[in-house]
Design an enzyme around this catalytic site. Structure first.
Site, PDB file in Angstrom:
ATOM      1  N   GLU A 139       0.829  -1.201   0.000  1.00 19.69           N
ATOM      2  CA  GLU A 139       0.000   0.000   0.000  1.00 19.69           C
ATOM      3  C   GLU A 139       0.864   1.252   0.000  1.00 19.69           C
ATOM      4  OE1 GLU A 139      -4.067  -1.689   2.022  1.00 19.69           O
ATOM      5  OE2 GLU A 139      -2.713  -0.584   3.320  1.00 19.69           O
TER       6      GLU A 139
ATOM      7  N   CYS B  39       3.541   8.500   0.587  1.00 17.68           N
ATOM      8  CA  CYS B  39       4.053   7.623   1.639  1.00 17.68           C
ATOM      9  C   CYS B  39       4.217   6.229   1.046  1.00 17.68           C
ATOM     10  CB  CYS B  39       3.057   7.633   2.799  1.00 17.68           C
ATOM     11  SG  CYS B  39       3.485   6.519   4.147  1.00 17.68           S
TER      12      CYS B  39
ATOM     13  N   CYS C  12       5.803  -6.540   7.997  1.00  9.78           N
ATOM     14  CA  CYS C  12       6.918  -5.959   8.768  1.00  9.78           C
ATOM     15  C   CYS C  12       7.287  -6.916   9.885  1.00  9.78           C
ATOM     16  CB  CYS C  12       6.509  -4.610   9.358  1.00  9.78           C
ATOM     17  SG  CYS C  12       7.845  -3.777  10.257  1.00  9.78           S
TER      18      CYS C  12
ATOM     19  N   CYS D  29       5.412  -3.888  16.141  1.00  6.53           N
ATOM     20  CA  CYS D  29       5.033  -2.844  17.101  1.00  6.53           C
ATOM     21  C   CYS D  29       3.574  -3.082  17.498  1.00  6.53           C
ATOM     22  CB  CYS D  29       5.225  -1.457  16.491  1.00  6.53           C
ATOM     23  SG  CYS D  29       6.967  -1.118  16.088  1.00  6.53           S
TER      24      CYS D  29
ATOM     25  N   CYS E  21       0.588  -1.121  15.766  1.00  5.72           N
ATOM     26  CA  CYS E  21       0.617  -0.902  14.319  1.00  5.72           C
ATOM     27  C   CYS E  21      -0.064  -2.052  13.581  1.00  5.72           C
ATOM     28  CB  CYS E  21       2.067  -0.771  13.859  1.00  5.72           C
ATOM     29  SG  CYS E  21       2.236  -0.582  12.073  1.00  5.72           S
TER      30      CYS E  21
ATOM     31  N   GLY F 190       6.434  -1.677   6.578  1.00  2.00           N
ATOM     32  CA  GLY F 190       7.787  -2.208   6.656  1.00  2.00           C
ATOM     33  C   GLY F 190       8.772  -1.284   7.339  1.00  2.00           C
TER      34      GLY F 190
ATOM     35  N   SER G 124      11.968   6.891   7.601  1.00  3.04           N
ATOM     36  CA  SER G 124      11.589   6.711   9.005  1.00  3.04           C
ATOM     37  C   SER G 124      12.007   5.335   9.498  1.00  3.04           C
ATOM     38  CB  SER G 124      10.069   6.864   9.145  1.00  3.04           C
ATOM     39  OG  SER G 124       9.685   6.725  10.499  1.00  3.04           O
TER      40      SER G 124
ATOM     41  N   LEU H  22       9.366   7.290  17.865  1.00  4.54           N
ATOM     42  CA  LEU H  22       9.793   7.252  19.277  1.00  4.54           C
ATOM     43  C   LEU H  22       8.712   6.662  20.182  1.00  4.54           C
ATOM     44  CD1 LEU H  22      12.085   7.981  21.179  1.00  4.54           C
ATOM     45  CD2 LEU H  22      11.203  10.331  21.284  1.00  4.54           C
ATOM     46  N   HIS H  23       7.602   7.338  20.314  1.00  2.00           N
ATOM     47  CA  HIS H  23       6.390   6.832  20.975  1.00  2.00           C
ATOM     48  C   HIS H  23       6.437   6.672  22.489  1.00  2.00           C
ATOM     49  CE1 HIS H  23       5.244   6.333  16.904  1.00  2.00           C
ATOM     50  NE2 HIS H  23       5.889   5.216  16.713  1.00  2.00           N
TER      51      HIS H  23
ATOM     52  N   ASN I 164      -4.393   6.131  15.614  1.00  2.00           N
ATOM     53  CA  ASN I 164      -5.475   5.729  14.717  1.00  2.00           C
ATOM     54  C   ASN I 164      -5.915   4.334  15.124  1.00  2.00           C
ATOM     55  OD1 ASN I 164      -5.541   8.036  12.859  1.00  2.00           O
ATOM     56  ND2 ASN I 164      -3.469   7.402  12.351  1.00  2.00           N
TER      57      ASN I 164
ATOM     58  N   CYS J  67      -1.821   6.775   9.325  1.00  2.00           N
ATOM     59  CA  CYS J  67      -0.614   6.139   9.853  1.00  2.00           C
ATOM     60  C   CYS J  67      -0.967   4.864  10.595  1.00  2.00           C
ATOM     61  CB  CYS J  67       0.077   7.038  10.873  1.00  2.00           C
ATOM     62  SG  CYS J  67       0.700   8.538  10.216  1.00  2.00           S
TER      63      CYS J  67
HETATM   64  N1  SAH Z   1       8.959   1.089  10.396  1.00  2.00           N
HETATM   65  C1  SAH Z   1       9.212   2.486  10.167  1.00  2.00           C
HETATM   66  C2  SAH Z   1       8.410   3.026   9.016  1.00  2.00           C
HETATM   67  C3  SAH Z   1       6.921   3.039   9.247  1.00  2.00           C
HETATM   68  S1  SAH Z   1       6.470   4.656   9.643  1.00  2.00           S
HETATM   69  C4  SAH Z   1       8.933   3.253  11.444  1.00  2.00           C
HETATM   70  O1  SAH Z   1       8.382   2.674  12.367  1.00  2.00           O
HETATM   71  O2  SAH Z   1       9.304   4.405  11.546  1.00  2.00           O
HETATM   72  C5  SAH Z   1       4.802   4.516  10.136  1.00  2.00           C
HETATM   73  C6  SAH Z   1       4.537   5.473  11.265  1.00  2.00           C
HETATM   74  O3  SAH Z   1       3.176   5.348  11.696  1.00  2.00           O
HETATM   75  C7  SAH Z   1       5.401   5.159  12.452  1.00  2.00           C
HETATM   76  O4  SAH Z   1       5.788   6.322  13.128  1.00  2.00           O
HETATM   77  C8  SAH Z   1       4.447   4.362  13.286  1.00  2.00           C
HETATM   78  O5  SAH Z   1       4.866   4.309  14.608  1.00  2.00           O
HETATM   79  C9  SAH Z   1       3.164   5.106  13.081  1.00  2.00           C
HETATM   80  N2  SAH Z   1       2.003   4.312  13.452  1.00  2.00           N
HETATM   81  C10 SAH Z   1       1.891   2.977  13.380  1.00  2.00           C
HETATM   82  N3  SAH Z   1       0.678   2.579  13.779  1.00  2.00           N
HETATM   83  C11 SAH Z   1      -0.009   3.692  14.113  1.00  2.00           C
HETATM   84  C12 SAH Z   1      -1.336   3.930  14.574  1.00  2.00           C
HETATM   85  N4  SAH Z   1      -2.190   2.924  14.764  1.00  2.00           N
HETATM   86  N5  SAH Z   1      -1.690   5.200  14.794  1.00  2.00           N
HETATM   87  C13 SAH Z   1      -0.844   6.216  14.560  1.00  2.00           C
HETATM   88  N6  SAH Z   1       0.422   6.052  14.121  1.00  2.00           N
HETATM   89  C14 SAH Z   1       0.846   4.800  13.898  1.00  2.00           C
END
Ligand code: SAH
Length: 368
Positions: free
Chosen positions: A105, A118, A125, A129, A132, A174, A206, A229-230, A305, A348
């Site tokens: 996608e 994007c 992946c 996480c 995600c 990924g 990223s 970071l999160h 999200n 995201c």
């Molecule tokens: N693997 C790399 C590239 C993916 S970036 C990375 O983690 O940076 C995708 C972004 O969306 C990341 O910052 C991820 O943490 C964020 N993301 C993933 N799931 C999400 C969700 N449910 N709500 C908001 N952001 C999310």
């Protein structure tokens, strides 16, 4: 051994090489080795990337003999459009199909004068996480250079005549740094003046924190670095971003603080997805301020999200505001990212082939 067999160069089972698997520099080398003038690589780049013309028959400045050779010996496409979804807010999500049936996608996000694409770097992946949706799919394989870049070609074809692609972010499905050689080669094509000709500040890669490869990425290509970071503490980040157990915050920030390319004009971009009662407290905001102190950076707050594969919820509006205000007070440059394309599962972390899963579970399983 079947050594007496002739080489089956025309076998449909055999993957033909693809002109899109190469940067201009590496195509020059390939051409030189095959007796084709190296500067033909710039011509090919102009047709494939700048103009988006994939049929060598139309490459009018290339000799007929060479056009025939390109048509016979090389592929020029890696992805086909499987489905396109258009959001009420202008966001366009593409589900694209590779030769082996794998689905990826990509999301086009128009915002005023800027149009950001994007793109994905892997099918699924491996980092898992916990919040995600892509992580919940598991990992199938890396994308090739041609598959990374054909996302740009297919999605560009969705733009209106007045729209131009201005930015590319490696923030789709990924982990880019786990597919580093292909990511670097694809970035070279995005930046090359005869190809996509994007400025280095227009391309962002990223990572969730594959710490040992951050230096190699930035040594190879002058892109923006973004880090997901999160959480400002290891226990919370261990839960949300499991690769933190291998490369904890001290290792991550040790590396970020040692990067020579980082400066106020080239800050590190952080993504921080806010999840209700998980990482959105005032205490978290204060710890985050301390963690970032002295490091040139910009922080993007993304309200979670929600999706069916994770138990997390978006923050309360009041908590989001309190969190952002505390960061601002601490001197952190903050932006809040409005969710885009949520009505088509394009926001995201929602890239999980959900439309496929809903309508056609068999295919989603084989793809995911
Ligand atoms: N693997 C790399 C590239 C993916 S970036 C990375 O983690 O940076 C995708 C972004 O969306 C990341 O910052 C991820 O943490 C964020 N993301 C993933 N799931 C999400 C969700 N449910 N709500 C908001 N952001 C999310």
């Amino acid at each position: 051994m079947l050594s007496a067999q002739p080489e089956l160069t025309t076998s449909p089972m055999r993957e033909r090489r693809n002109l899109k698997d190469h940067s201009v520099e590496s195509l020059r080398a390939r051409f030189a080795a095959e007796g084709i003038e190296p500067w033909r690589a710039e011509q090919v780049a102009g047709w494939l990337w700048a103009r988006g013309v994939e049929d060598p028959a139309e490459w009018t400045d290339v000799s007929a003999a060479l056009r025939a050779r390109f048509a016979d010996e090389w592929e020029r496409r890696a992805l086909e459009v499987d489905a396109i979804a258009r959001s009420a807010d202008g966001t366009i999500k593409g589900r694209l199909r590779a030769r082996d049936g794998a689905l990826v996608e990509s999301v086009l996000i128009p915002e005023g004068a800027r149009t950001t694409l994007c793109i994905s770097t892997q099918v699924g992946c491996p980092l898992a996480c916990s919040f995600c949706a892509t992580g919940a799919l598991g990992f199938t394989r890396n994308l090739s250079v041609a598959e990374i870049l054909d996302q740009v070609c297919r999605m560009r074809e969705q733009l209106g005549p007045q729209q131009r692609l201005t930015n590319v972010v490696y923030m789709g499905m990924g982990e880019p740094l786990l597919n580093l050689p292909a990511v670097v080669e694809s970035v070279r094509v995005l930046l090359h003046p005869k190809a996509f000709a994007l400025g280095p500040r227009k391309v962002t890669v990223s990572t969730a924190g594959v710490v040992p490869r951050i230096g190699a990425l930035l040594a190879a290509v002058p892109v923006n670095l973004a880090v997901s970071l999160h959480a400002p503490t290891d226990p919370v980040r261990d839960e949300l971003v499991p690769i933190n157990r291998r490369f904890p915050l001290a290792a991550l920030f040790g590396t970020l603080r040692s990067l020579e390319s980082v400066s106020p004009r080239r800050p590190v971009f952080f993504e921080y997805t806010l999840m209700r009662d998980v990482n959105d407290s005032l205490d978290s905001a204060r710890r985050l301020v301390r963690l970032l102190r002295g490091l040139p950076s910009k922080l993007n707050l993304i309200p979670m999200n929600a999706h069916p594969d994770a138990p997390y919820r978006p923050p309360r509006d009041s908590d989001l505001e309190r969190f952002a205000a505390e960061l601002v007070r601490g001197g952190v440059t903050v932006t809040v990212r409005r969710p885009r394309g949520a009505d088509i599962d394009a926001a995201c972390g929602q890239l999980a082939l959900r439309a496929v899963r809903r309508s056609d579970p068999e295919r989603a399983r084989s793809a995911g």
